[in-house]
Design a protein around this motif. Structure first.
Motif, short mmCIF file in Angstrom:
data_model
loop_
_atom_site.label_atom_id
_atom_site.label_comp_id
_atom_site.label_asym_id
_atom_site.label_seq_id
_atom_site.Cartn_x
_atom_site.Cartn_y
_atom_site.Cartn_z
N GLU A 41 46.42 -20.01 41.16
CA GLU A 41 45.05 -20.14 40.65
C GLU A 41 44.09 -19.11 41.21
N ARG A 42 44.47 -18.43 42.22
CA ARG A 42 43.53 -17.52 42.87
C ARG A 42 43.63 -16.09 42.36
N PRO A 43 43.10 -15.81 41.19
CA PRO A 43 43.18 -14.44 40.69
C PRO A 43 42.30 -13.52 41.52
N LEU A 44 42.77 -12.32 41.75
CA LEU A 44 41.98 -11.36 42.51
C LEU A 44 40.87 -10.78 41.64
N THR A 45 41.24 -10.35 40.47
CA THR A 45 40.28 -9.87 39.47
C THR A 45 40.85 -10.26 38.12
N LYS A 46 40.17 -9.92 37.08
CA LYS A 46 40.66 -10.25 35.75
C LYS A 46 41.93 -9.49 35.40
N ARG A 47 42.17 -8.37 36.04
CA ARG A 47 43.33 -7.55 35.71
C ARG A 47 44.50 -7.75 36.68
N TRP A 48 44.32 -8.50 37.74
CA TRP A 48 45.37 -8.72 38.73
C TRP A 48 45.73 -10.18 38.80
N TYR A 49 47.01 -10.46 39.02
CA TYR A 49 47.50 -11.83 39.11
C TYR A 49 48.22 -12.02 40.44
N THR A 50 48.17 -13.23 40.93
CA THR A 50 48.93 -13.60 42.12
C THR A 50 50.10 -14.43 41.62
N VAL A 51 51.31 -13.88 41.72
CA VAL A 51 52.48 -14.52 41.14
C VAL A 51 53.56 -14.77 42.20
N ILE A 52 54.43 -15.70 41.87
CA ILE A 52 55.63 -15.95 42.67
C ILE A 52 56.81 -15.94 41.71
N PRO A 53 57.71 -14.96 41.84
CA PRO A 53 58.88 -14.91 40.96
C PRO A 53 59.81 -16.10 41.21
N SER A 54 60.52 -16.51 40.19
CA SER A 54 61.44 -17.65 40.31
C SER A 54 62.50 -17.44 41.39
N SER A 55 62.88 -16.19 41.63
CA SER A 55 63.89 -15.91 42.65
C SER A 55 63.42 -16.32 44.05
N GLU A 56 62.11 -16.47 44.23
CA GLU A 56 61.54 -16.86 45.52
C GLU A 56 61.30 -18.37 45.63
N ILE A 57 61.47 -19.09 44.52
CA ILE A 57 61.24 -20.54 44.51
C ILE A 57 62.51 -21.24 44.97
N LEU A 58 62.37 -22.05 46.02
CA LEU A 58 63.52 -22.80 46.53
C LEU A 58 63.72 -24.10 45.76
N LYS A 59 62.62 -24.80 45.48
CA LYS A 59 62.73 -26.10 44.80
C LYS A 59 61.38 -26.46 44.18
N ILE A 60 61.44 -27.04 42.99
CA ILE A 60 60.25 -27.58 42.34
C ILE A 60 60.37 -29.10 42.34
N TYR A 61 59.45 -29.74 43.01
CA TYR A 61 59.39 -31.21 43.05
C TYR A 61 58.26 -31.67 42.15
N ARG A 62 58.22 -32.95 41.88
CA ARG A 62 57.13 -33.49 41.04
C ARG A 62 55.77 -33.41 41.73
#
Length: 150
Positions: A41-62
């Protein structure tokens, strides 16, 4: 897990044990049929995104997402070739079915692959009969993603 259930989840670093932020939305790799990552949710500017690629995700819980470390967070101005925001996909995807049918959400499995889509046939039909589900293998054959978003 549905895409809308992932939105808003807190993201924690396994290595540092810190809160990295909350998910604003997912982004997809339609060619491979997977959730390519999440956008915080924390965008730096309108043209930049803060992302986490799926390869870095260990587990998604509810109730939250665990990623490898705080180094998993990438700041970028583009998602990459062939990637699209889930919200853009839902808005731009056209089903080749009856008029009024739309993909209301995507469903992901434990390995972040797209299992399929939740199909809405309109408000009254959803109330009386519920929404339907279409597997990804069939859904990808029956959609066309508009290039201009209209």
């Amino acid at each position: 897990m549905k895409g809308r259930e992932i939105c808003g989840l807190p993201v924690f670093s396994w290595q540092e044990g810190t809160l990295l932020g909350h998910v604003s939305q997912c982004y997809l790799d339609l060619k491979d049929g997977v959730m390519a990552g999440v956008v915080l949710e924390r965008p730096l500017t309108k043209r930049w995104y803060t992302v986490i690629p799926s390869s870095e995700i260990l587990k998604i819980y509810r109730d939250g997402i665990i990623v490898k470390s705080s180094d998993s967070v990438v700041e970028t101005n583009q998602l990459g070739s062939g990637k699209i925001f889930c919200s853009d996909f839902l808005r731009r995807a056209e089903l080749r079915f009856s008029e009024g049918e739309v993909i209301s959400d995507l469903v992901f499995n434990q390995k972040n692959a797209i299992d399929g889509g939740e199909i809405s046939k309109g408000f009254w039909n959803d109330l009386s009969e519920g929404r339907s589900f279409l597997p990804w293998s069939e859904l990808k054959r029956q959609i066309r993603v508009q290039k201009n978003g209209r």
